[in-house]
Motif scaffolding. Structure first.
Motif, PDB file in Angstrom:
ATOM      1  N   ALA A   1     -56.102  33.066 -20.377  1.00 57.54           N
ATOM      2  CA  ALA A   1     -55.012  34.031 -20.589  1.00 57.54           C
ATOM      3  C   ALA A   1     -54.564  34.038 -22.052  1.00 57.54           C
ATOM      4  CB  ALA A   1     -53.832  33.696 -19.668  1.00 57.54           C
ATOM      5  N   ILE A   2     -54.487  32.868 -22.652  1.00 62.34           N
ATOM      6  CA  ILE A   2     -54.082  32.786 -24.061  1.00 62.34           C
ATOM      7  C   ILE A   2     -55.148  33.414 -24.951  1.00 62.34           C
ATOM      8  CG2 ILE A   2     -53.689  31.181 -25.981  1.00 62.34           C
ATOM      9  CD1 ILE A   2     -52.322  29.316 -23.857  1.00 62.34           C
ATOM     10  N   LEU A   3     -56.407  33.045 -24.737  1.00 65.32           N
ATOM     11  CA  LEU A   3     -57.495  33.552 -25.578  1.00 65.32           C
ATOM     12  C   LEU A   3     -57.687  35.054 -25.422  1.00 65.32           C
ATOM     13  CD1 LEU A   3     -60.093  30.647 -25.180  1.00 65.32           C
ATOM     14  CD2 LEU A   3     -58.468  31.018 -27.046  1.00 65.32           C
ATOM     15  N   SER A   4     -57.326  35.601 -24.268  1.00 64.58           N
ATOM     16  CA  SER A   4     -57.455  37.044 -24.057  1.00 64.58           C
ATOM     17  C   SER A   4     -56.279  37.820 -24.652  1.00 64.58           C
ATOM     18  CB  SER A   4     -57.559  37.351 -22.567  1.00 64.58           C
ATOM     19  OG  SER A   4     -56.288  37.200 -21.941  1.00 64.58           O
ATOM     20  N   GLY A   5     -55.238  37.096 -25.057  1.00 67.99           N
ATOM     21  CA  GLY A   5     -54.075  37.757 -25.635  1.00 67.99           C
ATOM     22  C   GLY A   5     -52.984  38.080 -24.628  1.00 67.99           C
ATOM     23  N   ALA A   6     -53.152  37.643 -23.377  1.00 64.44           N
ATOM     24  CA  ALA A   6     -52.121  37.894 -22.366  1.00 64.44           C
ATOM     25  C   ALA A   6     -50.794  37.254 -22.762  1.00 64.44           C
ATOM     26  CB  ALA A   6     -52.577  37.376 -21.000  1.00 64.44           C
ATOM     27  N   TYR A   7     -50.876  36.129 -23.460  1.00 65.50           N
ATOM     28  CA  TYR A   7     -49.686  35.496 -24.039  1.00 65.50           C
ATOM     29  C   TYR A   7     -49.847  35.590 -25.552  1.00 65.50           C
ATOM     30  CZ  TYR A   7     -49.005  33.451 -19.410  1.00 65.50           C
ATOM     31  OH  TYR A   7     -48.832  33.273 -18.064  1.00 65.50           O
ATOM     32  N   PRO A   8     -49.033  36.389 -26.239  1.00 66.99           N
ATOM     33  CA  PRO A   8     -49.202  36.595 -27.676  1.00 66.99           C
ATOM     34  C   PRO A   8     -48.824  35.365 -28.495  1.00 66.99           C
ATOM     35  CG  PRO A   8     -47.208  37.685 -26.913  1.00 66.99           C
ATOM     36  CD  PRO A   8     -47.914  37.154 -25.692  1.00 66.99           C
ATOM     37  N   VAL A   9     -49.402  35.267 -29.683  1.00 69.04           N
ATOM     38  CA  VAL A   9     -49.038  34.188 -30.604  1.00 69.04           C
ATOM     39  C   VAL A   9     -47.536  34.288 -30.865  1.00 69.04           C
ATOM     40  CG1 VAL A   9     -49.304  33.291 -32.949  1.00 69.04           C
ATOM     41  CG2 VAL A   9     -51.318  34.037 -31.657  1.00 69.04           C
ATOM     42  N   GLY A  10     -46.858  33.167 -30.748  1.00 71.66           N
ATOM     43  CA  GLY A  10     -45.412  33.135 -30.914  1.00 71.66           C
ATOM     44  C   GLY A  10     -44.666  33.367 -29.621  1.00 71.66           C
ATOM     45  N   GLY A  11     -45.371  33.835 -28.589  1.00 67.85           N
ATOM     46  CA  GLY A  11     -44.752  34.071 -27.290  1.00 67.85           C
ATOM     47  C   GLY A  11     -44.639  32.776 -26.501  1.00 67.85           C
ATOM     48  N   ARG A  12     -43.761  32.790 -25.539  1.00 72.57           N
ATOM     49  CA  ARG A  12     -43.542  31.609 -24.713  1.00 72.57           C
ATOM     50  C   ARG A  12     -44.311  31.695 -23.414  1.00 72.57           C
ATOM     51  NH1 ARG A  12     -37.061  30.613 -25.438  1.00 72.57           N
ATOM     52  NH2 ARG A  12     -37.232  30.094 -27.634  1.00 72.57           N
ATOM     53  N   LEU A  13     -44.801  30.542 -22.988  1.00 68.09           N
ATOM     54  CA  LEU A  13     -45.396  30.451 -21.665  1.00 68.09           C
ATOM     55  C   LEU A  13     -44.272  30.410 -20.637  1.00 68.09           C
ATOM     56  CD1 LEU A  13     -48.165  27.712 -22.077  1.00 68.09           C
ATOM     57  CD2 LEU A  13     -48.450  30.178 -22.033  1.00 68.09           C
ATOM     58  N   PRO A  14     -44.558  30.757 -19.402  1.00 66.57           N
ATOM     59  CA  PRO A  14     -43.555  30.594 -18.345  1.00 66.57           C
ATOM     60  C   PRO A  14     -43.155  29.117 -18.243  1.00 66.57           C
ATOM     61  CG  PRO A  14     -45.383  31.944 -17.591  1.00 66.57           C
ATOM     62  CD  PRO A  14     -45.790  31.381 -18.913  1.00 66.57           C
ATOM     63  N   SER A  15     -42.027  28.842 -17.620  1.00 67.70           N
ATOM     64  CA  SER A  15     -41.560  27.469 -17.451  1.00 67.70           C
ATOM     65  C   SER A  15     -42.517  26.682 -16.564  1.00 67.70           C
ATOM     66  CB  SER A  15     -40.164  27.462 -16.824  1.00 67.70           C
ATOM     67  OG  SER A  15     -40.258  27.898 -15.478  1.00 67.70           O
ATOM     68  N   GLU A  16     -42.428  25.345 -16.636  1.00 69.16           N
ATOM     69  CA  GLU A  16     -43.261  24.509 -15.778  1.00 69.16           C
ATOM     70  C   GLU A  16     -43.017  24.843 -14.308  1.00 69.16           C
ATOM     71  OE1 GLU A  16     -42.600  20.399 -16.666  1.00 69.16           O
ATOM     72  OE2 GLU A  16     -43.690  20.515 -18.567  1.00 69.16           O
ATOM     73  N   SER A  17     -41.770  25.082 -13.950  1.00 70.20           N
ATOM     74  CA  SER A  17     -41.448  25.425 -12.558  1.00 70.20           C
ATOM     75  C   SER A  17     -42.136  26.718 -12.135  1.00 70.20           C
ATOM     76  CB  SER A  17     -39.942  25.580 -12.370  1.00 70.20           C
ATOM     77  OG  SER A  17     -39.296  24.369 -12.604  1.00 70.20           O
ATOM     78  N   ASP A  18     -42.104  27.718 -13.011  1.00 72.24           N
ATOM     79  CA  ASP A  18     -42.751  29.000 -12.704  1.00 72.24           C
ATOM     80  C   ASP A  18     -44.262  28.836 -12.597  1.00 72.24           C
ATOM     81  OD1 ASP A  18     -40.298  30.284 -12.660  1.00 72.24           O
ATOM     82  OD2 ASP A  18     -40.489  31.080 -14.702  1.00 72.24           O
ATOM     83  N   LEU A  19     -44.847  28.058 -13.513  1.00 69.26           N
ATOM     84  CA  LEU A  19     -46.290  27.833 -13.463  1.00 69.26           C
ATOM     85  C   LEU A  19     -46.669  27.046 -12.214  1.00 69.26           C
ATOM     86  CD1 LEU A  19     -46.977  26.988 -17.221  1.00 69.26           C
ATOM     87  CD2 LEU A  19     -47.584  29.107 -16.013  1.00 69.26           C
ATOM     88  N   ALA A  20     -45.863  26.056 -11.857  1.00 67.60           N
ATOM     89  CA  ALA A  20     -46.132  25.269 -10.648  1.00 67.60           C
ATOM     90  C   ALA A  20     -46.092  26.155  -9.409  1.00 67.60           C
ATOM     91  CB  ALA A  20     -45.122  24.129 -10.528  1.00 67.60           C
ATOM     92  N   ALA A  21     -45.117  27.048  -9.352  1.00 59.89           N
ATOM     93  CA  ALA A  21     -45.017  27.960  -8.211  1.00 59.89           C
ATOM     94  C   ALA A  21     -46.211  28.918  -8.183  1.00 59.89           C
ATOM     95  CB  ALA A  21     -43.708  28.745  -8.278  1.00 59.89           C
ATOM     96  N   ARG A  22     -46.620  29.396  -9.351  1.00 59.07           N
ATOM     97  CA  ARG A  22     -47.739  30.337  -9.431  1.00 59.07           C
ATOM     98  C   ARG A  22     -49.020  29.747  -8.857  1.00 59.07           C
ATOM     99  NH1 ARG A  22     -50.079  32.937 -15.048  1.00 59.07           N
ATOM    100  NH2 ARG A  22     -51.931  33.849 -14.157  1.00 59.07           N
ATOM    101  N   TRP A  23     -49.261  28.455  -9.143  1.00 53.33           N
ATOM    102  CA  TRP A  23     -50.489  27.810  -8.689  1.00 53.33           C
ATOM    103  C   TRP A  23     -50.273  26.878  -7.499  1.00 53.33           C
ATOM    104  CZ3 TRP A  23     -50.593  28.559 -14.200  1.00 53.33           C
ATOM    105  CH2 TRP A  23     -51.594  29.425 -14.611  1.00 53.33           C
TER     106      TRP A  23
END
Length: 98
Positions: A16-38
């Motif tokens: 996702a990062i390498l494809s540009g889905a999360y832009p440079v300088g942008g924030r990733l979702p919180s650990e809680s959000d990522l944990a829920a996602r997966w």
């Protein structure tokens, strides 16, 4: 299972990062959000995020969410020379056997 799972999560986030889905300088979702996602524990997500931080793709300041630093993987000469340091940095026990 947790070890394999964190590598899977790290790979999906890396893509996702390498494809540009999360832009440079942008924030990733919180650990809680990522944990829920997966449907994973926060500890598993934390290991995945640590793997990407060791690669230099993301970083953080204390108390802040992870920030995308770049869209390409970079390794310093020291990182390429020491697999043991990398493995230790992402939470693996480093041993040698003769």
């Amino acid at each position: 299972m947790g070890t394999v799972r964190y590598l899977e999560i790290a790979e999906e986030l890396r893509r996702a990062i390498l494809s540009g889905a999360y832009p440079v300088g942008g924030r990733l979702p919180s650990e809680s959000d990522l944990a829920a996602r997966w449907s994973a524990s926060r500890g598993t997500v934390r290991q995945a995020v640590a793997t990407l931080a060791a690669e230099g793709l993301i970083g953080s300041s204390q108390g802040a969410r992870r920030i995308v630093l770049r869209h390409e993987r970079r390794h310093s000469f020291g990182e390429l020379n020491s697999f043991a340091q990398w493995a230790d940095g992402v939470g693996h026990e480093v041993r040698s056997r003769f």
